[in-house]
Design a protein around this motif. Structure first.
Motif, PDB file in Angstrom:
ATOM      1  N   CYS A  55     116.925   6.353  54.898  1.00 55.79           N
ATOM      2  CA  CYS A  55     117.752   7.261  54.908  1.00 55.79           C
ATOM      3  C   CYS A  55     119.199   6.737  55.270  1.00 55.79           C
ATOM      4  O   CYS A  55     119.415   5.878  55.958  1.00 55.79           O
ATOM      5  CB  CYS A  55     117.323   8.234  56.129  1.00 55.79           C
TER       6      CYS A  55
ATOM      7  N   GLU B 122     121.784   8.969  56.287  1.00 51.33           N
ATOM      8  CA  GLU B 122     122.155   9.572  57.507  1.00 51.33           C
ATOM      9  C   GLU B 122     121.924   8.782  58.782  1.00 51.33           C
ATOM     10  O   GLU B 122     120.747   8.248  58.945  1.00 51.33           O
ATOM     11  CB  GLU B 122     121.834  10.993  57.445  1.00 51.33           C
ATOM     12  N   ARG B 123     122.717   8.646  59.718  1.00 51.33           N
ATOM     13  CA  ARG B 123     122.464   8.130  60.971  1.00 51.33           C
ATOM     14  C   ARG B 123     121.381   8.849  61.864  1.00 51.33           C
ATOM     15  O   ARG B 123     121.322  10.049  61.914  1.00 51.33           O
ATOM     16  CB  ARG B 123     123.539   8.209  61.949  1.00 51.33           C
ATOM     17  N   ARG B 124     120.196   8.381  62.100  1.00 51.81           N
ATOM     18  CA  ARG B 124     119.204   8.930  62.908  1.00 51.81           C
ATOM     19  C   ARG B 124     118.315   7.720  63.505  1.00 51.81           C
ATOM     20  O   ARG B 124     118.159   6.833  63.293  1.00 51.81           O
ATOM     21  CB  ARG B 124     118.390   9.845  61.968  1.00 51.81           C
ATOM     22  N   GLU B 125     117.417   8.307  64.648  1.00 60.18           N
ATOM     23  CA  GLU B 125     116.750   7.345  65.379  1.00 60.18           C
ATOM     24  C   GLU B 125     115.225   6.986  64.741  1.00 60.18           C
ATOM     25  O   GLU B 125     115.213   5.658  64.771  1.00 60.18           O
ATOM     26  CB  GLU B 125     116.591   7.748  66.712  1.00 60.18           C
TER      27      GLU B 125
ATOM     28  N   GLN C 114     112.795   7.618  61.283  1.00 60.66           N
ATOM     29  CA  GLN C 114     112.603   8.106  60.180  1.00 60.66           C
ATOM     30  C   GLN C 114     111.080   7.741  59.743  1.00 60.66           C
ATOM     31  O   GLN C 114     110.657   6.479  60.032  1.00 60.66           O
ATOM     32  CB  GLN C 114     113.665   7.621  59.016  1.00 60.66           C
TER      33      GLN C 114
END
Length: 431
Positions: free
Chosen positions: A354, A356-359, A361
């Motif tokens: 991903c 997009e920034r996310r903790e 996935q």
């Protein structure tokens, strides 16, 4: 009608149902006569009792066109009709499993809810036994969806026991289709094929046909293509199937060719899993998630971790940590490799992370992987180039229900990912 010698105190100290059953069996004050079955057996009863428990009987006796005289019931076995009456009089059903289908038909015909409830209760108690094929057939016919699912699950989990039982030959073609569509079954494809041949032979016998391959093919029709012939034992296929006439010559050649790596043109190329996994689990190993994990820039990063589970599992997904900033298109591509207990690669899948920034996935595996209990397998994240989140204070062991997942450092790792911290957030699997 009471007979000489009958006890005179049959009402004294007896329950209501006991008295009513006595009056039914002794035909005391009966006011309606049925002629039941092809032999028109005479069975007497009481209108009051029948009308009190069945809207159909109530309409029959008290509707706008009430029945007069003897009532003809040609479509019901006399013993089943007597069981219906006893259930109406006492709320108790006395019927064997092999007669449940007839009993359910009668319960629905006369709308006797108590009898239907008793039938489904008996079926439920047999749904997880070798009688599961019988229950599956009956439940499907009468649209008892929960029982249908319960019995099919037992067949799936205990395929050898259930499919070799004599009553399995009575499974309907519709239900054969449901079984053949299962992607997991606790027996080999060879055993599945053997069962189908036995079932087809029985169907030919019932229809008065010889059990030739051509006749079997006519009976099974397009459902034949649900059998995964490329995974049937090669010797069994060559001796029992190839020259039987069940398959066309082109289909036989295609199966033989698939044994040597050529794609099969007719039958599915995916193996039916021999284990059945029903319960889904998600395991995350960290206690905290932090930012600013920076990969090495001068080497290919191999973030690796060993994992074992105390149960046989079907690995469905690998949970990774997501980006902590912008990711260039050249850095998106990652590869996840999985090694077995011997260190051999059994799975590899490219993954576009991903942007997009996310903790977290999740990478859903293209094919579930069956892994043995109490044997370490290794997950390797290859080629991480961007700044990412990561886990800390990770648990070396995770317990839920009776499942124990253990994490261990991997010699394949060349980063600081280890049991206590780092990449590879967790896994999703079925047990």
């Amino acid at each position: 009608m009471a007979q000489p010698g009958d006890p005179v105190d049959w009402q004294d100290g007896q329950s209501l149902s006991e008295c009513m059953i006595y009056m039914l069996e002794k035909e005391i004050m009966c006011d309606v006569t049925f002629r039941v079955g092809t032999e028109q057996s005479i069975i007497k009863a009481h209108k009051y009792m029948l009308a009190s428990r069945s809207p159909v009987f109530y309409t029959m006796f008290e509707g706008s066109c009430p029945e007069k005289g003897e009532i003809i019931v040609p479509d019901i076995n006399p013993d089943i009709f007597k069981a219906l009456l006893k259930c109406i009089y006492s709320d108790k059903l006395e019927v064997a499993l092999e007669n449940i289908s007839e009993a359910l038909y009668v319960a629905e015909k006369y709308m006797v809810s108590t009898m239907k409830k008793e039938c489904t209760s008996l079926l439920s108690s047999s749904a997880e036994t070798s009688n599961a094929p019988v229950v599956f057939n009956i439940a499907s016919h009468f649209h008892l969806e929960s029982l249908k699912a319960k019995s099919l699950m037992h067949i799936q989990n205990n395929a050898v026991e259930c499919l070799t039982a004599p009553n399995a030959m009575k499974i309907s073609k519709e239900n054969i289709e449901a079984i053949l569509k299962l992607d997991s079954m606790s027996c080999s494809e060879t055993n599945t094929c053997r069962f189908l041949i036995m079932w087809l032979s029985h169907q030919c016998e019932v229809q008065g046909k010889t059990a030739s391959g051509e006749n079997m093919r006519e009976v099974i029709g397009s459902l034949l293509y649900l059998v995964r012939f490329p995974f049937v034992n090669k010797v069994y296929f060559a001796k029992e199937i190839a020259h039987s006439g069940l398959l066309t010559w082109e289909e036989v050649v295609s199966v033989f060719s698939s044994h040597y790596g050529r794609k099969n043109e007719f039958f599915t190329g995916s193996v039916r899993h021999s284990r059945v996994f029903n319960q889904h689990y998600t395991v995350l190993r960290h206690r905290n998630i932090l930012r600013d994990w920076t990969p090495y820039t001068d080497v290919i990063n191999y973030d690796a971790l060993q994992i074992k589970v105390n149960k046989n599992i079907e690995l469905k997904s690998v949970i990774l940590y997501g980006p902590d900033g912008d990711v260039s298109s050249s850095d998106e591509n990652l590869t996840v490799n999985i090694l077995n207990n011997s260190g051999n690669e059994i799975f590899s899948q490219k993954y576009e992370s991903c942007t997009e920034r996310r903790e977290l996935q999740t990478l859903n595996l293209s094919e579930p992987i069956e892994l043995d209990s109490n044997k370490y397998f290794t997950i390797i994240l290859v080629g991480l180039k961007f700044q990412a989140h990561y886990g800390t204070k990770c648990k070396p062991e995770y317990k839920i229900d009776d499942i124990i997942v253990t994490f261990h450092n991997s010699p394949n790792c060349n980063t600081t990912t280890k049991v206590e911290q780092g990449q590879i957030a967790g896994i999703e699997f079925n047990v």
